[in-house]
Design a protein around this motif. Sequence first.
Motif, short mmCIF file in Angstrom:
data_model
loop_
_atom_site.label_atom_id
_atom_site.label_comp_id
_atom_site.label_asym_id
_atom_site.label_seq_id
_atom_site.Cartn_x
_atom_site.Cartn_y
_atom_site.Cartn_z
N PRO A 156 42.91 -4.79 12.92
CA PRO A 156 42.65 -3.41 11.81
C PRO A 156 43.10 -4.76 10.51
N TYR A 157 43.83 -5.93 10.90
CA TYR A 157 44.01 -6.31 9.51
C TYR A 157 43.52 -8.19 9.27
N ALA A 158 42.23 -8.17 10.21
CA ALA A 158 42.11 -9.43 10.15
C ALA A 158 41.35 -9.62 8.87
N HIS A 170 41.06 -2.81 7.95
CA HIS A 170 41.58 -2.80 6.17
C HIS A 170 41.56 -3.44 5.43
N TRP A 171 40.32 -3.67 6.17
CA TRP A 171 39.89 -4.76 3.93
C TRP A 171 38.51 -4.23 4.22
N ALA A 172 38.35 -3.75 5.60
CA ALA A 172 36.33 -3.17 5.24
C ALA A 172 36.44 -2.15 4.45
N LEU A 173 37.36 -1.03 4.49
CA LEU A 173 37.99 -0.54 3.87
C LEU A 173 38.18 0.17 2.52
N LEU A 174 39.24 -1.26 2.06
CA LEU A 174 39.28 -1.42 0.71
C LEU A 174 37.78 -1.96 -0.05
N ALA A 175 37.25 -2.65 0.56
CA ALA A 175 35.49 -2.48 0.33
C ALA A 175 34.76 -1.95 -0.35
N THR A 208 32.30 -17.82 3.54
CA THR A 208 31.48 -17.22 4.81
C THR A 208 31.41 -17.91 5.56
N ALA A 209 30.86 -17.25 7.10
CA ALA A 209 31.31 -18.32 7.84
C ALA A 209 31.49 -17.27 9.63
N ASP A 210 31.18 -18.48 10.60
CA ASP A 210 30.77 -17.10 11.85
C ASP A 210 31.70 -17.18 12.66
N HIS A 211 33.54 -17.89 12.27
CA HIS A 211 34.33 -17.64 12.78
C HIS A 211 35.19 -18.05 11.90
N GLY A 212 36.79 -17.78 12.18
CA GLY A 212 37.94 -18.36 11.52
C GLY A 212 38.14 -17.78 10.62
N SER A 213 39.25 -18.11 10.00
CA SER A 213 40.43 -17.50 8.66
C SER A 213 39.24 -16.86 7.88
N ASN A 214 40.44 -16.12 7.11
CA ASN A 214 39.76 -16.11 5.30
C ASN A 214 38.38 -15.68 5.25
N THR A 215 37.17 -15.59 6.68
CA THR A 215 35.62 -15.17 6.55
C THR A 215 35.69 -14.03 6.61
#
Length: 327
Positions: A59-61, A67-72, A289-296
């Motif tokens: 949820p916090y990825a 979490h971030w999807a809801l805020l967006a 923006t990226a296919d994987h990794g953090s802060n994407t």
Amino acid sequence: MDEAVARLLKSDDPAVRWRVRRLILGEPADGAGVRALQDEVRRSPRARAILRSAAGLHPYAKWRGAHWALLALAAIGYPPADSDVFPLRDAVLDHWLTARYLRDRDVSRVTKATGEAAVPRVDGRSRRCASQQGGALLAVVRLGVDDGRAELLAGRLRDWQWPDGGWNCDRRPSTTMSSVNETLLPMRGLLAFADATGDRQARETALSAAEVFLCRRVAWRRTAPAPIAPDVMKLHFPVYWHYDALAGLIGLAEAGLLGDPRCEDALGYLESRRLPDGGWSADARYWRTADHGSNTESVSWGPTSSKASNEWVTCDALTVLTAAGRV
């Protein structure tokens, strides 16, 4: 300014047009035109990508989790009470209201073990990253998907509030001041909850939190004429759990406090950042923006350039200046 607003109203993105009509022009939320725009937002590639990207993630990825999807979705005017949002809401509230966050424990120092068992409290100050519960509260209220647990989030935030009005998760016992990063989302979440429910305690808690920003003139140190941090003077969108001068002004606008003289310097700074075309730029970004990794991210939030206007930052800037009576 009129040219900037006219340009935003021609944006290809319905979320930008919704933000202009609701936040800058002040059209009513239940107006036919605004509601039609929200339905367009719901069907937009941006909203569908945000919803789709959260599937299967923690949820916090950062920055694709629920979490971030809801805020967006709350920020772009996604329509209220939409059933597509319910699974994200449940994942987020189940996560932030587990037993460890419902217990408090007085300790002399914070360790990994104490933090995993309960919310540690050192010398009367709860060491909790309240931006997490605060962000969840803001999102579920704005999206109209509260299932009754928003009151529990609001109560926990009140329990964790520090004497100076804010919140902090710094583990060091010597830390006695709140963090602007950890205070902004709880303040905004409590304000949204108070607006939706009429809860007076929530509003009082939020207004006392506003002092954390006002005593720093939004963006400067309390005891020196220097910015809180270099990044605070840069404009971003989204800010996520971070803090900058514009984000602070947005929060104070929601609290109705932009008339406080301590906002004057930050408002002047924001005006000074206007580009010749009437817009504002995003100086930096916390996403990629990226296919994987953090802060994407699953979507782009516009250009990052000192010379090119960014629609999202421009909307925020005009929202603030309109609320301050400067447009």
